[in-house]
Write a protein that holds these residues in place. Structure first.
Motif: not given
Length: 588
Positions: A100-108, A156-168
């Motif tokens: 909804q917030l449109n958080f994803n990659w817009d570059n190469q 450190s705590i691995d937050y990636s399991w909750l936040y994931g990653k940006w995809m294009k």
């Protein structure tokens, strides 16, 4: 060449420790598998996004791309099964907000490290809106954070399991880009090959389609291999020949370790299938117009984005099945003899049932509604209608049924241990046997496609053809081509238009997933099928779908609507469903 003794021992030891790691009882007791809850998550994601979201397994933490959500293939991060289940719903809501917030990659520059970093940077904004719109997610989040695994490098705590990653997001290919090199040879099956081995691929999120380099393939054939062992390896720019050999099982363990990122679209038949549940670049190029010899009919196709028809866009080639397979019919009748006898009794009862006829001049009892109208008419000074009786009499129906089989290559798969094409053929034989006994006018047709230029429509049993002759043709049908359902439905409708029957039905047996070599994937195909069904409905032609593949639950409701489809995986269940449908037809 064979393996050396030390290599065999090493392979077995490696496999032992790998299985031991995967089968830890304590982990399995709390683990949630994505495949088990995918239907629930899909409906949940579609409800909160208001879009046809698809869910696929991720390589690790996942993210979103276009209308696809990628989630971990399983989860055992937390100490209880309930918490691991909540994790999936949390990630689904999180991805919905991120989309909804449109958080994803817009570059190469979309390296894995940066994609995780960007997801972490934007997490506070996503969480803020998430907790505002879905307060119940806040409790899970703060309870889950202390239980997350830690990074081995810095603890450190691995937050990636909750936040994931940006995809294009992947832009759609415009319709002007067309396939120019798809000729008549591609619509012909090159050899009678059946896929003998099927394996499921591991999760993959990025797919890149390559163009075949024929020159490199030819050069490879001239090279000698000096290694004793050849196994599967990731594509490194060097092309191998498509030899069609069934070596898939030999390479299974190697495949599990590889990133299957690159794909090539070919029309060659294969001996084995490495099956992946993935949708990428679904709006692919259209096929260029091809001037084709031979009798064919042209049909429009619906472009839902432009909201108009592409006139005479698809070519349909009507053909008649000539090849027979007598033993297939005999084996089917013997295999399901008990089932058929039971259903025959049930249907005989339905077919001979005395149906109540209202507002008759004579009958066994009064029609209360008619009596009320008569009483009202008398007191109003009008001449009353004397048809005030109920009568039990057999109601003759002018009925015609067309059974339309999807015989594309997708029917060469399996559902609940049953080969889909065999379920279709066996059910067609058994149901037709009953329709023949009840003297119902029916036909059995099949279809497959290879671009918009080549849709083959195969008549197995015509309306005016003897069942005793046609019944031996059903078993000879084998899977071929792709699943462009719209042109097949329109041609089936044209066939039904030629009949005088008042009650017309087209029953489709398919996995319900539209696809073709050219542009027909995703919403484009779904909306074209939906429009073709509207066309049938306008001409008083009823339709119903029976699917033999569990994944159809994501497609059939969008096309056929509720109460117009069923999803079953065994011949017995499918046949019983047809009996119930027949009862519905008789009472319409």
């Amino acid at each position: 060449m064979g393996l050396e003794l030390d290599e065999i021992i090493y392979k077995k030891v490696l496999k032992y420790f790998k299985n031991k790691r995967l089968n830890d009882a304590e982990i399995l007791s709390r683990q949630i598998n994505l495949s088990d809850i995918k239907p629930r998550l899909t409906l949940f994601a579609r409800a909160i996004c208001g879009a046809p979201i698809e869910i696929f397994p991720a390589e690790r933490e996942g993210g979103y791309k276009n209308k696809n959500f990628f989630l971990p293939i399983n989860c055992s991060l937390f100490p209880t099964k309930e918490e691991n289940l909540k994790f999936y719903f949390f990630r689904t809501v999180y991805l919905s907000i991120q989309k909804q917030l449109n958080f994803n990659w817009d570059n190469q520059d979309n390296s894995p490290e940066l994609s995780l970093e960007k997801a972490t940077e934007t997490a506070p904004l996503v969480l803020e809106k998430m907790f505002q719109d879905y307060p119940s997610m806040q409790e899970f989040y703060f309870d889950a954070v202390p239980k997350l695994p830690v990074n081995k490098k810095d603890q450190s705590i691995d937050y990636s399991w909750l936040y994931g990653k940006w995809m294009k997001n992947t832009p759609e290919i415009e319709a002007e880009n067309v396939l120019q090199d798809f000729d008549d040879n591609t619509k012909k099956i090159k050899n009678n090959v059946v896929a003998e081995t099927t394996l499921h691929a591991k999760a993959v999120e990025e797919i890149e389609s390559l163009t075949i380099d024929k020159k490199q393939q030819e050069d490879y054939v001239l090279m000698h291999s000096f290694e004793k062992i050849e196994t599967a390896e990731e594509f490194n720019g060097n092309w191998r020949d498509f030899d069609g050999k069934d070596d898939l099982k030999d390479h299974q363990e190697a495949l599990e370790e590889m990133n299957m990122r690159f794909t090539v679209r070919v029309d060659d038949m294969v001996h084995s299938v490495y099956q992946a549940d993935f949708v990428e670049n679904t709006s692919i190029a259209e096929s260029a117009e091809v001037d084709e010899k031979g009798f064919h009919l042209k049909y429009d196709e619906w472009d839902f984005k432009k909201r108009n028809y592409l006139t005479d866009f698809c070519k349909v080639y009507p053909k008649t099945q000539l090849k027979t397979h007598a033993t297939y019919y005999k084996n089917t009748m013997a295999k399901y003899k008990t089932t058929l006898n039971g259903l025959r009794k049930m249907l005989t009862s339905v077919n001979n049932k005395m149906q109540q006829q209202r507002r008759q001049l004579q009958g066994d009892s009064f029609d209360l509604d008619a009596l009320t109208d008569l009483y009202t008419d008398i007191h109003s000074g009008k001449s009353p209608d004397e048809r005030i009786y109920l009568s039990q009499r057999k109601k003759n129906k002018d009925l015609a049924i067309l059974v339309l089989l999807d015989i594309s290559l997708s029917s060469d798969g399996y559902a609940a241990g049953n080969r889909v094409i065999d379920v279709e053929k066996e059910v067609s034989i058994l149901f037709s046997e009953i329709l023949h006994e009840f003297d119902i006018d029916f036909a059995i047709d099949g279809f497959y496609s290879k671009t918009r230029n080549f849709t083959t429509y195969l008549t197995l049993k015509d309306f005016n053809e003897s069942w005793n002759k046609a019944k031996h043709k059903i078993g000879a049908v084998e899977p071929n081509g792709y699943t462009r359902i719209g042109p097949a439905l329109r041609h089936a409708g044209a066939r039904m238009d030629q009949l005088d029957a008042k009650n017309k039905w087209i029953i489709v047996l398919s996995d319900g997933k539209p696809n073709d070599y050219d542009k027909y994937e995703g919403q484009y195909g779904i909306q074209d099928i939906k429009q073709s069904l509207r066309e049938l409905n306008e001409r008083k032609i009823n339709s119903y779908a029976l699917a033999i593949e569990a994944q159809a639950k994501y497609y059939l409701p969008q096309m056929f609507g509720q109460n117009h489809y069923q999803i079953l995986t065994s011949p017995e269940a499918l046949l019983k469903s047809l009996v119930k449908l027949y009862e519905k037809i008789k009472h319409q």
